[in-house]
Write a protein that holds these residues in place. Sequence first.
Motif, mmCIF file in Angstrom:
data_model
loop_
_atom_site.group_PDB
_atom_site.id
_atom_site.type_symbol
_atom_site.label_atom_id
_atom_site.label_comp_id
_atom_site.label_asym_id
_atom_site.label_seq_id
_atom_site.Cartn_x
_atom_site.Cartn_y
_atom_site.Cartn_z
ATOM 1 N N THR A 1 0.672 -1.470 0.148
ATOM 2 C CA THR A 1 0.465 0.145 -0.081
ATOM 3 C C THR A 1 0.771 1.484 0.369
ATOM 4 O O THR A 1 0.410 2.823 -0.581
ATOM 5 N N ASN A 2 1.809 1.053 0.499
ATOM 6 C CA ASN A 2 2.721 2.157 0.678
ATOM 7 C C ASN A 2 3.224 3.006 -0.848
ATOM 8 O O ASN A 2 3.234 4.485 -1.204
ATOM 9 N N ARG A 3 2.486 1.956 -1.521
ATOM 10 C CA ARG A 3 2.641 2.695 -3.419
ATOM 11 C C ARG A 3 1.921 3.507 -3.630
ATOM 12 O O ARG A 3 2.232 4.451 -4.918
ATOM 13 N N LEU A 4 0.421 3.729 -2.789
ATOM 14 C CA LEU A 4 -0.165 5.106 -3.348
ATOM 15 C C LEU A 4 0.490 5.955 -3.183
ATOM 16 O O LEU A 4 0.171 6.984 -3.336
ATOM 17 N N LYS A 5 1.827 6.105 -2.079
ATOM 18 C CA LYS A 5 2.103 7.901 -1.975
ATOM 19 C C LYS A 5 3.391 8.433 -3.348
ATOM 20 O O LYS A 5 2.986 8.888 -3.479
ATOM 21 N N ALA B 1 -2.226 9.284 -1.630
ATOM 22 C CA ALA B 1 -2.067 9.446 -0.513
ATOM 23 C C ALA B 1 -2.743 10.546 0.814
ATOM 24 O O ALA B 1 -2.865 10.827 1.494
ATOM 25 N N GLU B 2 -1.803 11.397 -0.187
ATOM 26 C CA GLU B 2 -2.187 13.003 0.323
ATOM 27 C C GLU B 2 -3.701 13.307 0.331
ATOM 28 O O GLU B 2 -4.560 14.182 0.732
ATOM 29 N N VAL C 1 -9.327 3.840 3.346
ATOM 30 C CA VAL C 1 -9.481 2.422 2.391
ATOM 31 C C VAL C 1 -9.887 3.044 1.245
ATOM 32 O O VAL C 1 -9.754 2.849 0.052
ATOM 33 N N HIS C 2 -10.935 4.282 1.098
ATOM 34 C CA HIS C 2 -11.571 4.044 -0.656
ATOM 35 C C HIS C 2 -10.406 4.617 -1.547
ATOM 36 O O HIS C 2 -11.190 4.026 -2.787
ATOM 37 N N ASP C 3 -9.557 4.711 -1.686
ATOM 38 C CA ASP C 3 -8.798 4.605 -3.097
ATOM 39 C C ASP C 3 -7.533 3.885 -2.746
ATOM 40 O O ASP C 3 -6.649 3.855 -3.690
ATOM 41 N N LEU C 4 -7.600 2.854 -1.982
ATOM 42 C CA LEU C 4 -6.380 1.770 -1.795
ATOM 43 C C LEU C 4 -5.687 1.456 -3.160
ATOM 44 O O LEU C 4 -4.810 1.266 -3.168
ATOM 45 N N GLY C 5 -7.254 1.006 -3.700
ATOM 46 C CA GLY C 5 -6.968 0.216 -5.093
ATOM 47 C C GLY C 5 -6.114 0.802 -5.908
ATOM 48 O O GLY C 5 -5.399 0.293 -6.660
#
Length: 197
Positions: A22-26, A43-44, A74-78
């Motif tokens: 999930t760190n890829r969200l950054k 992430a921001e 959680v809403h944008d984790l995908g």
Amino acid sequence: MASQLPTSPERIAAILKFLDETNRLKDTLRSGHTPGGRRESTAEHSWRLCLLAIVLGNDLEGIDLLRLLKICVVHDLGEAISGDIPATEQSAGDDRAARERTDLATLCAPLPPDLKADIIALWDEYAEARTPEAVIAKGLDKIETMLTHTTGDNPPDFDYRFNLAYGVEATNRHPLLAAIRAHVDARTGSLASHPGR
């Protein structure tokens, strides 16, 4: 208070593997720009969405703030897998939601079954807007995007008028959301009438 069993090393390892992914969200960029002019990350966006929920928490009677925050996180984790589709390019029937849910399930694969089920259930709750918390999360999500559009150092050709029609249905589902939207629309109107600020 009930005592909990120590978390097993396997459970910890599974959670850390999930967090690594999930760190890829950054690094997942959105089309909105920060006040400094760079593109924001998903992430921001999620961070400021949570902050918005926290500062409005006392004004949201009957809303479970912890549940709201969980949904917001959680809403944008995908999007950590397939990225973000800019709001200006989204359309009904674009299968975006199905792709995001599939990507979320992929991200959650390393998790213990209970945690995986919890996260996916929160995402489903958001997607279907089936609880008061999900309704608020959806509306605040739109508002956070609109706020970013009005405070970012946007490209010269940025169309501020987009905000005026964006997310109207989601922001009309609660009086507080509608009141905030009125302020953001006024801000947007000012920017739209003075392009290039």
